[in-house]
Each structure stands twice: as structure tokens, then as C-alpha cells.
Design a protein around this motif. Structure first.
Motif, PDB file in Angstrom:
ATOM      1  N   ASN A  20      -5.210   9.305  -2.926  1.00  0.00           N
ATOM      2  CA  ASN A  20      -3.901   9.440  -2.296  1.00  0.00           C
ATOM      3  C   ASN A  20      -3.319   8.084  -1.883  1.00  0.00           C
ATOM      4  N   MET A  21      -3.879   6.984  -2.462  1.00  0.00           N
ATOM      5  CA  MET A  21      -3.403   5.673  -2.052  1.00  0.00           C
ATOM      6  C   MET A  21      -3.601   4.670  -3.184  1.00  0.00           C
ATOM      7  N   LYS A  34       0.715   5.270   0.192  1.00  0.00           N
ATOM      8  CA  LYS A  34      -0.252   6.304   0.571  1.00  0.00           C
ATOM      9  C   LYS A  34       0.499   7.554   1.009  1.00  0.00           C
ATOM     10  N   ARG A  86       0.868  -1.180   0.000  1.00  0.00           N
ATOM     11  CA  ARG A  86       0.000   0.000   0.000  1.00  0.00           C
ATOM     12  C   ARG A  86       0.899   1.223   0.000  1.00  0.00           C
TER      13      ARG A  86
END
Length: 194
Positions: A84-85, A21, A19
């Protein structure tokens, strides 16, 4: 590290996910306006992911194309103001294959099952039948167990099946013996199917 925060790798069983972010997409968006900074950010993200994978010991089955795809998706989303991820599974191990327990096939009984496993009506019917067995004829076929295959986790470590397959054998039976009432010794001879 990016913006003072590590990029985490999550390990769940036989897989690893990535992930990427940022808590401040506006600042990253400002950096992405410059093409050289954009290229540097992508390279930095990929290096950080590789370093984190090394720290976590993740080495088996890592999909480098998937890592590039996650970083490109992250940069593209921030650049377009869409998010944003970015998250994706980047690694998957091989789970162990379970073995197969051995079994006994009772040739003379209905459905080839043990007398004790039959319904009461089927037991009574089977008990009324008398079968003559000729020398060399096998009334029970033994199917040996089949071993499972170990797997590999994302760290390259061997993962054994949860349990070894069980072997099935014949137990001693009760009944008259040449010397009167007692137990027959365990039956050891039966046809093995390989």
C-alpha cells in the motif's frame, strides 16, 4: 489530497523523497478495476505531487520520470495486492565542493615540512645542517588556497562550502638582528606556485 490525506514530500539535506501511501488499499483496489478511474488516479497523484513540490518550494533537479515511476509502482502494487506504499528519491541537489587550504612547502627540510612539525630526531638532524641559499633561491614554496564551489539545494538556493579555504603565510621568526637580539619582521617573499 487523496482519501483526505496529503501526499508528503520529505526533504533531507540535499535530497527530496516522495512516499505515496494509502491506509485503505482495498478501496483503492476497487477503484483500479475501472481503467478510466485508474488513469484518473495516476493523473491525480502526479498533479498532487507537483502541487506539493510547489508548496515545499522544491524546484531544482526534480526527476519527473521518477515521480511517474513512484505513482505507477504504487498503483501496480495496490492493484496486485502487494502493498500500500511506494517510496523513492525524486530530487537531488548539488552539494558544495570544499576548497583546499593553502600550504607552505619547506624545500630544504626533510619531507618539505615545517621544522616545528618534524619529530624531535628529525628536528635535531635538520638543525645540524647548514644550507647556503643563493640570491633569488626560494627556500619556501607557497601554495595558495583553492576556492571551493557552491552547490545548490533542492529549492534552487545556493549552498556555500562549510568554510572558506585558509591561506598560509610565513610568521615572524626569532633570532639575532643587526642591532642585537629581537624579532625579524614577518617574511613576505616566497615563491608562489600557481
Amino acid at each position: 489530497m487523496w482519501q483526505g490525506r496529503p501526499l508528503p514530500c520529505f526533504i533531507a539535506g540535499q535530497a527530496a523523497a516522495l512516499r505515496v501511501k494509502t491506509p485503505n488499499p482495498e478501496m483503492i483496489w476497487g477503484l483500479l478495476e475501472d481503467f478510466d478511474l485508474q488513469r484518473e488516479l495516476r493523473a491525480l497523484l502526479r498533479r498532487q505531487v507537483q502541487a506539493e513540490l510547489g508548496c515545499q518550494g522544491i524546484s531544482y533537479g526534480v526527476d519527473k520520470d521518477k515521480i511517474a515511476q513512484v505513482t505507477d509502482t504504487f498503483v501496480g502494487q495496490v492493484q496486485q495486492g502487494l502493498g500500500n506504499m511506494a517510496t523513492a528519491r525524486i530530487d537531488q541537489g548539488e552539494p558544495p565542493a570544499a576548497g583546499e587550504d593553502g600550504s607552505l612547502q619547506y624545500v630544504r627540510n626533510p619531507q618539505g615540512t615545517a621544522l616545528r612539525l618534524l619529530s624531535p630526531a628529525e628536528q635535531q638532524q635538520a638543525l645540524r645542517q647548514v644550507h647556503q641559499v643563493k640570491k633569488g633561491e626560494m627556500p619556501v614554496l607557497r601554495h595558495p588556497p583553492v576556492a571551493g564551489k557552491p552547490g545548490v539545494d533542492v529549492r534552487g538556493e545556493k549552498v556555500e562550502p562549510k568554510r572558506p579555504p585558509e591561506d598560509m603565510g610565513l610568521q615572524a621568526i626569532g633570532g639575532p638582528t643587526p642591532r642585537g637580539r629581537g624579532w625579524w619582521p614577518p617574511l613576505t617573499r616566497c615563491a608562489a606556485r600557481t
